[in-house]
Enzyme design. Sequence first.
Site, PDB file in Angstrom:
ATOM      1  N   LYS A 203      -9.116   2.968  -2.759  1.00 36.67           N
ATOM      2  CA  LYS A 203      -9.479   2.225  -1.554  1.00 36.67           C
ATOM      3  C   LYS A 203     -10.885   2.595  -1.084  1.00 36.67           C
ATOM      4  O   LYS A 203     -11.218   3.776  -0.961  1.00 36.67           O
ATOM      5  CB  LYS A 203      -8.456   2.512  -0.452  1.00 36.67           C
ATOM      6  CG  LYS A 203      -8.596   1.695   0.815  1.00 36.67           C
ATOM      7  CD  LYS A 203      -7.417   2.005   1.750  1.00 36.67           C
ATOM      8  CE  LYS A 203      -7.449   1.174   3.016  1.00 36.67           C
ATOM      9  NZ  LYS A 203      -6.283   1.473   3.891  1.00 36.67           N
TER      10      LYS A 203
ATOM     11  N   CYS B 271      -5.606  -3.184   1.758  1.00 32.15           N
ATOM     12  CA  CYS B 271      -5.578  -3.355   3.216  1.00 32.15           C
ATOM     13  C   CYS B 271      -6.961  -3.511   3.860  1.00 32.15           C
ATOM     14  O   CYS B 271      -7.545  -4.572   3.807  1.00 32.15           O
ATOM     15  CB  CYS B 271      -4.793  -2.210   3.854  1.00 32.15           C
ATOM     16  SG  CYS B 271      -4.020  -2.667   5.427  1.00 32.15           S
TER      17      CYS B 271
ATOM     18  N   GLU C  38       0.832  -1.205   0.000  1.00 35.97           N
ATOM     19  CA  GLU C  38       0.000   0.000   0.000  1.00 35.97           C
ATOM     20  C   GLU C  38       0.871   1.263   0.000  1.00 35.97           C
ATOM     21  O   GLU C  38       1.883   1.331   0.708  1.00 35.97           O
ATOM     22  CB  GLU C  38      -0.874  -0.037   1.253  1.00 35.97           C
ATOM     23  CG  GLU C  38      -1.815   1.117   1.470  1.00 35.97           C
ATOM     24  CD  GLU C  38      -2.680   0.916   2.713  1.00 35.97           C
ATOM     25  OE1 GLU C  38      -3.605   1.712   2.920  1.00 35.97           O
ATOM     26  OE2 GLU C  38      -2.437  -0.050   3.478  1.00 35.97           O
TER      27      GLU C  38
END
Length: 541
Positions: A111, A147, A44
């Site tokens: 994200k 994540c 990330e």
Amino acid sequence: MKNFKIALAQFSPHIGNIDANTQKMVEQANLAKQQQADLIVFPELSTLGYPAEDLMLRPNLQKRTQKAFAQLSEVKDIVMVFGFVHQTEDGQRYNSAAVMKDGQVLGIYNKHNLPNYGVFDEKRYFQEGHQHLVFEYLGHKFAVLICEDVWSLNTVKQLSELKVETVLILNASPYEVGKPQHRIQTLSELAKQLKLNIVYVNQVGGQDDLIFDGSSFVNNHNGELAFQAPSFKEAVYFTEYDVTEKQFKKAETIPTLDTFAEIYQALVMSTRDYVQRSGFPGVILGLSGGIDSALTLAIAVDAIGADKVQAVMMPYTYTSQMSVEDATEQARRMGVTFGIAEIHPIVNSFMQTLFPFFGNSPADATEENLQARTRGTLLMGLSNKFGNLVLSTGNKSEISVGYCTLYGDMVGGFSVLKDVYKTIVFELAKYRNSLSETPVIPERVITRPPSAELRPDQKDQDSLPAYDVLDAILYAYIEEDLSQADIIAKGYEAEVVEKVIRLVDRNEYKRRQGAIGPRISSRAFGRERRYPIVNGWTAND
């Protein structure tokens, strides 16, 4: 269709150094290509590093990111999946991943789920994404997540419904004790439930108080662990997909570290990265002959080498000969620069100067603190003169209850044991000794009763409960957020519990002034446990 190979870049970025990070990513991609990998996955926000905090608000970030894309576009014949800060023309900012091949961006994923708890503060910087990124390559259907997204069942379930075969997950997941095993177990169950292969790539390295353990892994759609990378080690790892078996080939998996090995390696890596990336030539610490400074010394030597570590023993009237002997012996065994600086003249000078003010007042903690502050002043003087970083040596048990001296033993730029309870300190010392044919920490440093040696025949347990009791109460109050009544209900003496909680609450002001240190728990002092210094809350209900 042929088998294909994926490279997992377990990467340790230098936060904010986009040029250096990008160059390393280019090198790792070319290395992966030489090993016949078809695709490489980075963690990330790999171009910038995580967490970059308010560096993400710098006005020239977009320009530097564009330069990184230009550098990465020079890599040919391998698909790269990497993280970056995506700033749109309308001023929106996203935590994003790009899929790039031969200089062409094939897709960008923003994200979806932004963590804003514990050490995470992503809603300060980013907007939420809402679209999935699914792409086909080598006859295989891939998707990208970042994540926190993988912990949202609804988000992952949507990929299963889109007939995705393999999910590539870019992560900057901070370490805490037991977390590497928790990730694997949880995502193994998720892979099996949704019939998805999972390629989980995690950042590695120390960043201020955070530790990133790496521990990247691959799960097959039946939940089987196909590959696990070592913890705390930066490298490029590989996994191969067998198109005939329709799963990733099972590779030799690194044995899971036991708890104390895991913690020890985490502290070593964190200390190394903090010292080296901050630009210090070495470290210095006060070596008292006690177990906390002994363990800190061992960690420092393992982190940066004995030639970059200086230890100073600073005895006073109440320092035992045993302490001097043990400190001297450990320094010899570990090969560090060592010296003894008697502090009697300095402390006595302080006392003479203060006598007109103190008069005949009875001695108390004030005189004890003068000894500690003298030692702190000497360490800072040596640090200023030679440029070495002072390591403070207090543990979480002491820091919790304020059994430490501001501007004394609390001085320093990095507090190695800040999140390590005293009972764990003993276990880590035993673990470190088990690694050497000759124990590096003298045995009686571990077995003797702990003492600050600031007054005659002083023992820690004169002021505190036994450490096994103290640590259990602290864990219940700090980690588990239990009330005073709840802790007493566990069977601990009411008077002891009340005293410990009172000490924790009244010493918040001390902790605010202490150095940062490596986080190994879910409730470290700092980002995760933020209490007002002045408040009227009581813990007795």
